[in-house]
Design an enzyme around this catalytic site. Structure first.
Site, mmCIF file in Angstrom:
data_model
loop_
_atom_site.group_PDB
_atom_site.id
_atom_site.type_symbol
_atom_site.label_atom_id
_atom_site.label_comp_id
_atom_site.label_asym_id
_atom_site.label_seq_id
_atom_site.Cartn_x
_atom_site.Cartn_y
_atom_site.Cartn_z
ATOM 1 N N GLU A 45 -1.641 10.370 -10.161
ATOM 2 C CA GLU A 45 -2.269 9.066 -10.037
ATOM 3 C C GLU A 45 -3.765 9.171 -10.267
ATOM 4 O OE1 GLU A 45 -1.161 6.293 -6.743
ATOM 5 O OE2 GLU A 45 -3.267 6.583 -6.141
ATOM 6 N N ALA A 79 -8.547 -3.960 -6.092
ATOM 7 C CA ALA A 79 -8.111 -5.166 -5.391
ATOM 8 C C ALA A 79 -9.026 -6.341 -5.732
ATOM 9 C CB ALA A 79 -8.118 -4.930 -3.888
ATOM 10 N N HIS A 105 -0.762 -0.181 -12.453
ATOM 11 C CA HIS A 105 -0.580 -0.872 -11.179
ATOM 12 C C HIS A 105 -0.921 -2.354 -11.358
ATOM 13 C CE1 HIS A 105 -0.806 2.737 -8.213
ATOM 14 N NE2 HIS A 105 -0.360 3.134 -9.387
ATOM 15 N N ARG A 135 2.081 -5.698 -3.607
ATOM 16 C CA ARG A 135 1.443 -6.897 -3.071
ATOM 17 C C ARG A 135 -0.057 -6.666 -2.952
ATOM 18 N NH1 ARG A 135 2.459 -10.373 2.453
ATOM 19 N NH2 ARG A 135 1.388 -8.627 3.452
ATOM 20 N N ASP A 137 -3.602 -4.742 -0.841
ATOM 21 C CA ASP A 137 -4.330 -4.910 0.412
ATOM 22 C C ASP A 137 -5.603 -5.715 0.188
ATOM 23 O OD1 ASP A 137 -2.561 -3.372 2.011
ATOM 24 O OD2 ASP A 137 -3.435 -1.539 1.192
ATOM 25 N N ALA A 156 5.768 -8.797 -2.906
ATOM 26 C CA ALA A 156 5.943 -8.006 -4.126
ATOM 27 C C ALA A 156 7.253 -8.330 -4.821
ATOM 28 C CB ALA A 156 5.865 -6.518 -3.794
ATOM 29 N N HIS A 180 5.555 -0.096 6.445
ATOM 30 C CA HIS A 180 4.282 -0.751 6.139
ATOM 31 C C HIS A 180 3.641 -1.215 7.440
ATOM 32 C CE1 HIS A 180 1.409 -3.657 4.526
ATOM 33 N NE2 HIS A 180 1.553 -3.079 3.355
ATOM 34 N N ASP A 189 11.163 -3.336 7.343
ATOM 35 C CA ASP A 189 10.530 -2.692 6.202
ATOM 36 C C ASP A 189 11.573 -2.236 5.185
ATOM 37 O OD1 ASP A 189 7.761 -1.529 5.316
ATOM 38 O OD2 ASP A 189 9.193 0.108 5.007
ATOM 39 N N GLN A 207 4.167 5.505 -0.189
ATOM 40 C CA GLN A 207 2.821 5.670 0.318
ATOM 41 C C GLN A 207 2.649 7.147 0.681
ATOM 42 O OE1 GLN A 207 1.945 4.059 4.281
ATOM 43 N NE2 GLN A 207 0.280 2.905 3.341
#
Length: 333
Positions: A45, A79, A105, A135, A137, A156, A180, A189, A207
């Site tokens: 990543e 974001a 992403h 979704r 942050d 999402a 989450h 979740d 995550q």
């Protein structure tokens, strides 16, 4: 409006190697299945650079990882569009100017549905077929209260459907080994994850975590809740700790404190002196990541996904420890 079979155009100022055809690009799942090595595939990543020096550093890491042949690479998303234009441009360059398989992403936070559709179109124009839907942050405070854009989406799952309806795209989603932080419990979740997969997601990337048991229990929960969707790859995300300073960053990314056993090892390595024993902390962090990766391999993880912070050295050391035999030019960090 759809974006099927869109060909990318070269980026001004940088010649394109090819004009990629979206429909000819392999999916993440296809890339994992095509892996023929004796080790499980790995992926990495990247983060969008904020300025020219950071972009130069990113491209050094890109070329170093290109020599290691990851199954795919992903590019995170600022974001609220904080790095949107640069993110879209650089992700497109990964598709057009390298041999890597890029995953873009896409986050719903602070975007209308129209803006999200436009972003998908921009990715398609660059030859991007693989999108990781999140979704997202709130910018500036990942743990803060989440507010839906008045013309946006709440979950999402909705964004998965939007992307799939726009054309020939392959979609991944996030999964959360410890749940989450906004989910009331692990059962809820798990239901959210299953809903995203049922909506058309083909895999999930977890995550970051530092206890392999959390990953294994996530697999168990999903298998009990929905055995069909549980057959889709759940890709574990790892980040080698290279200093005590990066511990804070790791905790921000995973939304939870590191396990006490991990912190004890890192603090012991740091020593009791006035200054951190940086070399010892780094060695301990690489060792922890190697141990986790090896157990994940032993437990049948389909791929190892590394957070790199746009550096190649730490990940390459873990891969070397695991016997991947990576060979690259001298690298830093």
């Amino acid at each position: 409006m759809t974006f099927d079979n869109v060909r990318g155009s070269s980026t001004p100022g940088r010649p394109s190697r090819t004009q990629p055809n979206v429909s000819a690009t392999p999916s993440v799942v296809q890339s994992l299945r095509a892996h023929t090595g004796r080790t499980v595939p790995f992926s990495v990543e990247f983060n969008p650079p904020r300025d020219a020096p950071a972009e130069a550093r990113l491209w050094r890491a890109v070329r170093q990882f290109e020599c290691m042949h990851p199954a795919f690479v992903s590019m995170t998303y600022g974001a609220g569009g904080s790095t949107r234009d640069r993110t879209v441009r650089v992700t497109g360059q990964l598709a057009q100017e390298t041999t890597l398989l890029p995953v873009a992403h896409l986050t719903a936070v602070e975007h209308s549905v129209a803006e999200l559709r436009s972003l998908v179109g921009a990715y398609a124009d660059s030859g991007i077929r693989n999108i990781l839907v999140l979704r997202g942050d709130p910018p500036g405070d990942p743990l803060g209260e989440w507010h839906k854009h008045p013309a946006g989406v709440s979950y999402a799952e909705e964004l998965v459907r939007i992307v799939r309806e726009l054309g020939d795209f392959h979609v991944g989603v996030a999964s959360f080994p410890q749940g989450h932080h906004r989910s009331p419990d692990l059962e809820t979740d798990t239901a959210f994850l299953a809903a995203k997969l049922r909506a058309g997601a083909e895999y999930s990337i977890t995550q970051m975590f530092f206890d392999v048991e959390h990953y294994l229990r996530l697999r168990d929960r999903l298998a009990a809740f929905d055995p069909i969707e549980a057959a889709k790859p759940i890709i574990p995300e790892l980040m080698p700790i290279t200093s005590l300073r990066t511990v804070k960053r790791a905790e921000e990314l995973c939304g939870r404190p590191l396990p006490a056993a991990v912190m004890d090892r890192l603090r012991t390595a740091a020593g009791d002196g006035p200054e951190e024993n940086a070399a010892a902390v780094r060695a301990a962090g690489i060792e922890i990541a190697t141990e986790m990766a090896q157990r994940l391999i032993d437990e049948g993880a389909p791929c190892l996904h590394f957070i790199t912070l746009n550096f190649a050295k730490a990940t390459s050391e873990v891969l070397t420890n695991l016997g991947y035999g990576v060979t690259v030019a001298p690298i830093s960090a």
